[in-house]
Enzyme design. Structure first.
Site, PDB file in Angstrom:
ATOM      1  CE  LYS A 136      -9.453   5.625  -3.506  1.00 53.77           C
ATOM      2  NZ  LYS A 136     -10.734   4.931  -3.257  1.00 53.77           N
ATOM      3  CB  SER A 186     -10.527  10.859   1.842  1.00 52.43           C
ATOM      4  OG  SER A 186     -11.575  10.262   2.546  1.00 52.43           O
TER       5      SER A 186
END
Length: 363
Positions: free
Chosen positions: A102, A123
């Protein structure tokens, strides 16, 4: 189930054969059970970020832009899979800054947008990446978490200096609140996957692994919001390599969407792969995945946990979400030169120590 073995060529980047209902690729593995996911509603995805869809040139631009903020992760020998033939390789994104791939999309978006205040719905791993960047660059960050977000990830996000807000419901409710909050705060919204800059940044995973292992026949990619899968699809657009997305069977929104021939939204689902709980394909990733993915495999929680345990025994500290691609490769059982992306390693033990590794002024 037997894979189709679809290939792409430089002259025709589309699959040579269509899958169910005429859409590219094939859906295999466990179908989500009605009791787990309930009904599926047809819905066009909400618009993603403004601007044109990303392409391979954007992935190359992202690679240059984010180079000071990411590591070029290695390809590691994978554990024995039981299938004869060449050994499986692992793209070790669990060794990335922030513990997951990410960081690539987050860095590309933050650096390109130049925002002073950012809101995201995440999340955990996308928020962790943004929190590290925000801490380093002096950006104010607010993170909206869905119900069921891992407490250890939420604590690590706050320890890195971000503000968090948790909503009831699933990913859809989280994203709705993030959009509203960004408007309230006059902040820039940086989604975890549904943004051209995020997808382009994630695509650098694909360009790296294909450069380091040019003979790769298949890449197995964990699939949640679809940013990583779309990015790898871009990297492989004109390459003779199969791209296989692997989803948890209870949250297989891309498999359902491609089978239906349109984006669909699932109700909130549960899975041990907490980073892959998305309910609908993103507006930016969906058409890229639709036009290039070769196959989608669904794996159950038992398979995911078994793959994570196998990685741990092999010395790779992956979280369950990071083991999903290996679970898909094990299910496929193909004799091939393949790479499975280990997308994250933010285990509870690593999260406990993560923010202690940083000192002021370092990244």
């Amino acid at each position: 189930m037997t894979a189709l073995g679809l290939r792409h060529t430089a002259t025709d980047p589309r699959p040579a054969t269509a899958g169910p209902l005429g859409v590219p690729g094939r859906v295999t593995g466990d179908e989500p059970q009605p009791g787990a996911c309930g009904s599926v509603t047809g819905a066009e995805p909400r618009p993603g970020a403004t601007g044109r869809a990303p392409g391979i040139a954007d992935v190359r631009t992202a690679a240059a832009r984010i180079a000071p903020y990411v590591v070029r992760t290695p390809l590691l020998p994978g554990p024995p899979t039981g299938a004869p033939g060449p050994g499986l390789l692992l793209k070790a994104e669990h060794l990335q800054h922030g513990g997951s791939f990410k960081m690539r999309g987050a860095a590309n978006a933050v650096l390109a947008l130049g925002a002073e205040r950012i809101v995201t719905g995440s999340s955990g791993n996308h928020a962790l990446a943004l929190a590290r960047l925000a801490r380093s660059l002096g950006i104010r960050l607010t993170v909206v978490l869905a119900a069921g977000a891992a407490p250890a990830k939420a604590a690590a996000i706050r320890a890195l200096g971000a503000t968090t807000e948790q909503v009831g419901g699933g990913v859809a409710e989280r994203e709705e609140r993030a959009r509203a909050l960004a408007a309230e705060l006059d902040a820039v919204l940086v989604p975890s996957s549904d943004h051209p800059l995020v997808v382009a940044g994630a695509g650098t995973v694909g360009t790296e692994l294909l450069a380091d292992a040019p003979g790769t026949e298949t890449v197995y990619v964990p699939t949640g919001g679809g940013g990583l899968l779309a990015g790898v699809c871009l990297a492989a657009l004109h390459r003779p390599v199969r791209v296989v997305g692997v989803e948890p069977s209870t949250t297989a929104r891309y498999a359902r969407s491609l089978a239906a021939g349109r984006p669909v939204q699932l109700p909130p689902g549960t899975t041990v792969a907490d980073g892959l709980r998305g309910q609908r394909p993103g507006a930016v990733p969906y058409p890229i995945v639709r036009d290039r993915v070769d196959e989608l495999i669904a794996v159950g929680d038992a398979e995911i946990l078994a793959a994570a345990a196998l990685l741990h025994r092999h010395g790779v500290d992956a979280e369950p979400s990071g083991a999903v691609a290996l679970a898909g490769a094990l299910r496929a059982g193909r004799r091939e030169r393949a790479v499975a992306v280990v997308s994250g390693g933010n285990t509870p033990a690593r999260l406990h120590a993560l923010h202690h590794d940083l000192t002021p002024g370092t990244f």
